[in-house]
Design an enzyme around this catalytic site. Structure first.
Site, PDB file in Angstrom:
ATOM      1  N   ASP A  17       3.256 -15.085 -17.264  1.00 24.62           N
ATOM      2  CA  ASP A  17       3.774 -15.555 -16.373  1.00 24.62           C
ATOM      3  C   ASP A  17       4.824 -16.783 -16.855  1.00 24.62           C
ATOM      4  O   ASP A  17       4.418 -17.364 -17.695  1.00 24.62           O
ATOM      5  CB  ASP A  17       2.586 -16.094 -15.612  1.00 24.62           C
ATOM      6  CG  ASP A  17       2.991 -16.300 -13.881  1.00 24.62           C
ATOM      7  OD1 ASP A  17       2.617 -15.829 -12.888  1.00 24.62           O
ATOM      8  OD2 ASP A  17       3.928 -17.320 -13.728  1.00 24.62           O
ATOM      9  N   CYS A  75       1.937  -9.600   2.577  1.00 26.66           N
ATOM     10  CA  CYS A  75       2.547  -8.370   2.471  1.00 26.66           C
ATOM     11  C   CYS A  75       3.080  -7.540   3.881  1.00 26.66           C
ATOM     12  O   CYS A  75       4.356  -7.204   3.945  1.00 26.66           O
ATOM     13  CB  CYS A  75       1.291  -7.336   1.969  1.00 26.66           C
ATOM     14  SG  CYS A  75       0.766  -8.058   0.643  1.00 26.66           S
ATOM     15  N   LYS A 100       6.283  -9.137   5.509  1.00 33.01           N
ATOM     16  CA  LYS A 100       7.626  -8.947   4.703  1.00 33.01           C
ATOM     17  C   LYS A 100       7.966  -7.346   4.477  1.00 33.01           C
ATOM     18  O   LYS A 100       9.142  -6.870   4.464  1.00 33.01           O
ATOM     19  CB  LYS A 100       7.704  -9.500   3.471  1.00 33.01           C
ATOM     20  CG  LYS A 100       6.767  -9.101   2.424  1.00 33.01           C
ATOM     21  CD  LYS A 100       7.105  -9.358   0.820  1.00 33.01           C
ATOM     22  CE  LYS A 100       6.137  -9.002  -0.174  1.00 33.01           C
ATOM     23  NZ  LYS A 100       6.195  -7.543  -0.446  1.00 33.01           N
TER      24      LYS A 100
HETATM   25  C1  UGA Z   1      -2.486  -5.169   2.778  1.00 34.34           C
HETATM   26  C2  UGA Z   1      -2.840  -3.530   2.445  1.00 34.34           C
HETATM   27  O1  UGA Z   1      -4.232  -3.533   3.411  1.00 34.34           O
HETATM   28  C3  UGA Z   1      -3.014  -3.352   0.885  1.00 34.34           C
HETATM   29  O2  UGA Z   1      -3.270  -1.869   1.006  1.00 34.34           O
HETATM   30  C4  UGA Z   1      -1.759  -3.555   0.212  1.00 34.34           C
HETATM   31  O3  UGA Z   1      -1.806  -3.098  -0.993  1.00 34.34           O
HETATM   32  C5  UGA Z   1      -1.499  -4.758   0.599  1.00 34.34           C
HETATM   33  O4  UGA Z   1      -1.203  -5.370   1.934  1.00 34.34           O
HETATM   34  C6  UGA Z   1      -0.061  -5.184  -0.265  1.00 34.34           C
HETATM   35  O5  UGA Z   1       0.761  -4.691   0.063  1.00 34.34           O
HETATM   36  O6  UGA Z   1      -0.244  -5.921  -1.310  1.00 34.34           O
HETATM   37  P1  UGA Z   1      -3.503  -7.571   2.670  1.00 34.34           P
HETATM   38  O7  UGA Z   1      -2.179  -7.952   3.201  1.00 34.34           O
HETATM   39  O8  UGA Z   1      -4.082  -8.266   1.500  1.00 34.34           O
HETATM   40  O9  UGA Z   1      -3.472  -6.042   2.171  1.00 34.34           O
HETATM   41  O10 UGA Z   1      -4.690  -7.447   3.733  1.00 34.34           O
HETATM   42  P2  UGA Z   1      -5.263  -6.607   4.969  1.00 34.34           P
HETATM   43  O11 UGA Z   1      -6.655  -6.415   4.898  1.00 34.34           O
HETATM   44  O12 UGA Z   1      -4.274  -5.246   5.101  1.00 34.34           O
HETATM   45  O13 UGA Z   1      -4.665  -7.430   6.308  1.00 34.34           O
HETATM   46  C7  UGA Z   1      -3.689  -7.772   6.688  1.00 34.34           C
HETATM   47  C8  UGA Z   1      -3.601  -8.431   8.132  1.00 34.34           C
HETATM   48  O14 UGA Z   1      -4.076  -7.687   9.027  1.00 34.34           O
HETATM   49  C9  UGA Z   1      -4.534  -9.686   8.079  1.00 34.34           C
HETATM   50  O15 UGA Z   1      -4.073 -10.906   8.609  1.00 34.34           O
HETATM   51  C10 UGA Z   1      -5.914  -9.263   8.738  1.00 34.34           C
HETATM   52  O16 UGA Z   1      -6.335 -10.128   9.404  1.00 34.34           O
HETATM   53  C11 UGA Z   1      -5.070  -8.342   9.831  1.00 34.34           C
HETATM   54  N1  UGA Z   1      -5.882  -7.244  10.428  1.00 34.34           N
HETATM   55  C12 UGA Z   1      -6.492  -6.376   9.618  1.00 34.34           C
HETATM   56  C13 UGA Z   1      -6.138  -7.246  11.864  1.00 34.34           C
HETATM   57  O17 UGA Z   1      -5.497  -8.000  12.489  1.00 34.34           O
HETATM   58  N2  UGA Z   1      -7.052  -5.963  12.188  1.00 34.34           N
HETATM   59  C14 UGA Z   1      -7.528  -5.103  11.402  1.00 34.34           C
HETATM   60  O18 UGA Z   1      -8.310  -4.446  11.911  1.00 34.34           O
HETATM   61  C15 UGA Z   1      -7.303  -5.191   9.991  1.00 34.34           C
END
Ligand code: UGA
Length: 457
Positions: A32, A287, A290
């Site tokens: 990094d 994620c 964007k």
């Molecule tokens: C997301 C994807 O789930 C991963 O598979 C992917 O690798 C990652 O982006 C990435 O592109 O790096 P992440 O952003 O860490 O992962 O978190 P998530 O668990 O997907 O949640 C995203 C958002 O959706 C959070 O704000 C969460 O609170 C919300 N969410 C999730 C809901 O409002 N309802 C749900 O049922 C699930």
């Protein structure tokens, strides 16, 4: 002998991958440009909170297989495989900023040895791989570098588990031998995952309740463009599922249905599935926002409109506002109310606050209510710079809810869900509890003397 790997970028993807591969027997340089981050990793810990990660970083450093460095010159000439895990933030117009992608590729190729496998793990718009590959070729026509796309699917808060127990591995590229080399690295990781001694990684084992095995993951090999588009489409589809659930939640509120019951019933259909149907404040983080805007932008550049995703964004943007309106309806005069916000990170299990809908809600309420206080188990430091100064931070959950007229569960941390709400029954009698993630037991909250309000229930 196992390959030597260099990983460029020490974010959630880079550092988690580096730590786990170094524990799986590879020699891994974790690179990094930020010296402060590298210095922290050298001490055997991560500079951000991610459940279970520290002990793998510590072990890798102790074993001498995890080699943190700020020097591409030191790492890359040794490497057989380089994983590029740098950021692709969005530009003001929504499209992806590829500055770090090109900078990483250029610095790697300058020091690459013949036959290097360059694996792009960063999320990039479809078509980027071919362009970057051409750029690398023109920078160093004297070496042949194999360009592979290997999108990452780990989620924050469960990054270690997702990396060790991945459902699917997507590897896109034209050189079959290079594709197979990358597949082999992940086979090694699965082998390591199955061999983990829980006593050596106690925090990880406890976090996942001792569930340390997985089935054999699917290996999906594709061309470059498909691999790139799989990643963004998967995130867009998950965001779409959540926005869909949120749209139905609004209908639940006006019709007497309960969104949790509805989605439990709907998700019971195996073709639909229960995950990502939790209605609430909507999606945030580094994620989904964007990647969805990036997909819309790349669609536009190809002359393809994606109105379905535009609607998903619109629904998502409206959710914190909807929560405020619902609260105003239920609680009455908000300017006279003291509001306690529980949770500021964009989701539980992480200190990441990027585009947190919980912070958006806290800031909106701070403009209206008499007083807004907030507490988060891990993200207070990160949250401070994104939160209006009117929001008061407290050191504990109890301090936060003391004397509040309204308690809002904004981010569903385990400690809030498992909290014994009957223990504060006397203090919070009649208080409204807005469960903005629909994760609390409505009956238990009501039994504890509070007024339960959900989103769509
Ligand atoms: C997301 C994807 O789930 C991963 O598979 C992917 O690798 C990652 O982006 C990435 O592109 O790096 P992440 O952003 O860490 O992962 O978190 P998530 O668990 O997907 O949640 C995203 C958002 O959706 C959070 O704000 C969460 O609170 C919300 N969410 C999730 C809901 O409002 N309802 C749900 O049922 C699930």
């Amino acid at each position: 002998m196992k390959k030597t790997i260099a990983i460029i970028g020490t974010g959630y993807v880079g550092l988690t991958t580096a730590a786990l591969l170094s524990n799986a027997g590879f020699t891994v340089y974790t690179v990094d440009i930020n010296k402060e981050k590298i210095d922290t990793i050298k001490t055997g810990k991560s500079y951000f909170y991610e459940a279970g990660l520290n002990e793998f970083v510590k072990k890798g450093v102790e074993l001498g297989t995890l080699l943190p460095t700020t020097s591409v010159e030191e790492a890359v000439p040794q490497a057989d495989i380089v994983f590029s895990c740098v950021g692709t933030p969005d530009k003001p117009d929504g499209s992806s900023d590829l500055t770090q992608i090109y900078a990483a590729a250029e610095s790697v190729v300058k020091h690459a040895k013949e036959g290097l496998i360059f694996v792009q793990k960063s999320t990039v718009p479809v078509g980027t791989g071919k362009a970057v590959r051409e750029h690398m070729r023109s920078t160093r026509p004297d070496v042949s570098v194999h360009y592979i796309s290997n999108p990452e699917f780990l989620a924050e808060g469960s990054a270690v588990y997702d990396t060790l127990h991945f459902d699917r591995l997507v590897v896109g590229g034209e050189d079959n031998e290079a594709v197979q080399e990358v597949v082999t690295v992940f086979h090694e990781l699965t082998r390591f995952a199955k061999s983990i001694d829980a006593s050596e990684y106690a925090e990880y084992a406890a976090f996942y309740n001792g569930k340390l095995f997985n089935d054999d993951p699917q290996i999906i090999t594709t061309n470059l463009e498909s691999a790139e588009l799989i990643k963004v489409t998967a995130n867009a589809f998950l965001a779409l599922k959540i926005s869909f659930a949120n749209s139905i939640a609004l209908l639940c509120d006006t019709s007497g249905a309960d969104i949790s019951q509805v989605m439990h019933g709907v998700g019971g259909d195996r073709r639909i599935g229960k995950s990502f149907l939790y209605a609430g404040l909507g999606w945030g983080g580094g994620c989904f926002p964007k990647d969805v805007s990036g997909l819309l932008a790349v669609g536009q550049s190809h002359g393809v409109q994606l109105p379905i995703m535009e609607s998903a964004v619109e629904v998502n943007q409206g959710m914190p506002e909807y929560a405020v309106e619902k609260l105003a309806q239920e609680a009455g005069n908000l300017p006279e109310k003291t509001i306690a916000i529980l949770g500021l990170s964009f989701k539980p299990g992480t200190s990441d606050v990027r585009r947190s809908q919980s912070i958006k809600l806290a800031n909106m309420l701070a403009q209206i209510a008499k007083e807004v206080r907030a507490f988060d188990p891990q993200a207070m430091e990160e949250a401070r710079e994104h939160t209006d100064e009117e929001v008061l931070f407290t050191g504990t959950l109890e301090e936060c809810i003391e004397g509040a007229d309204v308690v809002v569960l904004a981010t569903e941390w385990k400690e809030f869900i498992e909290y014994d709400w009957t223990s504060v029954q006397d203090k919070l009698k009649g208080t409204i509890l807005l469960d903005a993630r629909n994760r609390l037991d409505k009956d238990a909250i009501t039994a504890a003397g509070m007024r339960y309000v959900g989103i769509g229930r």
